[in-house]
Design an enzyme around this catalytic site. Structure first.
Site, PDB file in Angstrom:
ATOM      1  CB  SER A  93      -0.948  -0.071   1.201  1.00  0.00           C
ATOM      2  OG  SER A  93      -1.928   0.907   1.139  1.00  0.00           O
ATOM      3  CB  ILE A 117      -0.334  -2.115  -6.107  1.00  0.00           C
ATOM      4  CG1 ILE A 117      -0.680  -3.233  -7.096  1.00  0.00           C
ATOM      5  CG2 ILE A 117       1.161  -1.798  -6.137  1.00  0.00           C
ATOM      6  CD1 ILE A 117      -0.391  -2.882  -8.557  1.00  0.00           C
ATOM      7  CG  HIS A 118      -4.654  -1.735  -1.731  1.00  0.00           C
ATOM      8  ND1 HIS A 118      -5.274  -2.186  -0.600  1.00  0.00           N
ATOM      9  CD2 HIS A 118      -3.770  -0.799  -1.314  1.00  0.00           C
ATOM     10  CE1 HIS A 118      -4.792  -1.551   0.463  1.00  0.00           C
ATOM     11  NE2 HIS A 118      -3.872  -0.715   0.043  1.00  0.00           N
ATOM     12  CD  GLN A 119     -10.460   0.854  -5.049  1.00  0.00           C
ATOM     13  OE1 GLN A 119     -10.952   1.941  -5.264  1.00  0.00           O
ATOM     14  NE2 GLN A 119     -11.011  -0.286  -5.442  1.00  0.00           N
ATOM     15  CG  ASP A 167      -6.047  -6.083  -0.862  1.00  0.00           C
ATOM     16  OD1 ASP A 167      -6.260  -4.871  -1.069  1.00  0.00           O
ATOM     17  OD2 ASP A 167      -6.147  -6.612   0.259  1.00  0.00           O
TER      18      ASP A 167
END
Length: 191
Positions: A93, A117-119, A167
């Site tokens: 993140s 990585i993710h929003q 995710d």
């Protein structure tokens, strides 16, 4: 008598960190928050003022506060001192955001590192109008983070936007293919 443990708990540097700094190595471990960002940025600025000799940053973080991550990311790019970013454990993140501040050729990982990585997520509360404003800000942040990931990894923005919907975990091999790291290292001499 000076107690390193208590000093470290108060946000000061412990003995291990002081020794790491002698080798121009900065440790970013744990949740990304304002206190960690302030300490990390202060150390980076001090090391850059001392010398233009390369700084190594070892990061193992579950992520945390996006704007605190932004602060560290921006200072890494602000100083002119070369940085080698070393992933260890997990880089997730906001931790990945910080990691991507270094040029790709200077981003490496130890073999057991995982990347995420993710929003961004938010916890919108308040009136309907306030929730709408917060939602708009999270959407802007999502776009900005996706653009940064795309630029740092040379992936198309549409791919990154799709990948960060949920995710997206990667081991070192997958992170290398994705463009997050340049290579896996085993020892210090591999740098």
């Amino acid at each position: 008598m000076f107690d390193e443990t208590k000093e470290s708990e108060k946000g000061g540097l412990g003995l291990a960190e002081k020794l790491a700094l002698k080798s121009r190595t900065v440790l970013i471990y744990g949740e990304i928050n304002h206190q960690l960002a302030q300490r990390t940025c202060s150390i980076l600025l001090a090391l850059a003022a001392e010398s233009n000799e390369r700084i190594k940053i070892i990061i193992s973080s579950p992520g945390g506060h996006v704007e605190s991550g932004d602060s560290i990311h921006d200072i890494i790019q602000y100083i002119e001192t070369p940085i080698t970013m070393i992933g260890s454990g997990w880089v997730a993140s906001a931790g990945t955001h910080i990691f991507l501040a270094a040029p790709k050729e200077d981003r490496v990982a130890l073999p057991n590192t995982r990347f995420l990585i993710h929003q961004p997520s938010g916890g919108a509360q308040g009136s309907t109008e306030d929730i709408l404003i917060q939602t708009e800000q999270v959407l802007k942040m999502k776009k900005r983070i996706a653009e940064h990931i795309a630029k740092a990894t040379s992936n198309p923005i549409d791919k990154v936007l799709k990948d960060i919907e949920r995710d997206f975990w990667m081991d070192c091999s997958e992170a290398e293919k994705y463009g997050i790291i340049s290579r896996v290292i085993q020892t210090k001499s591999d740098i």
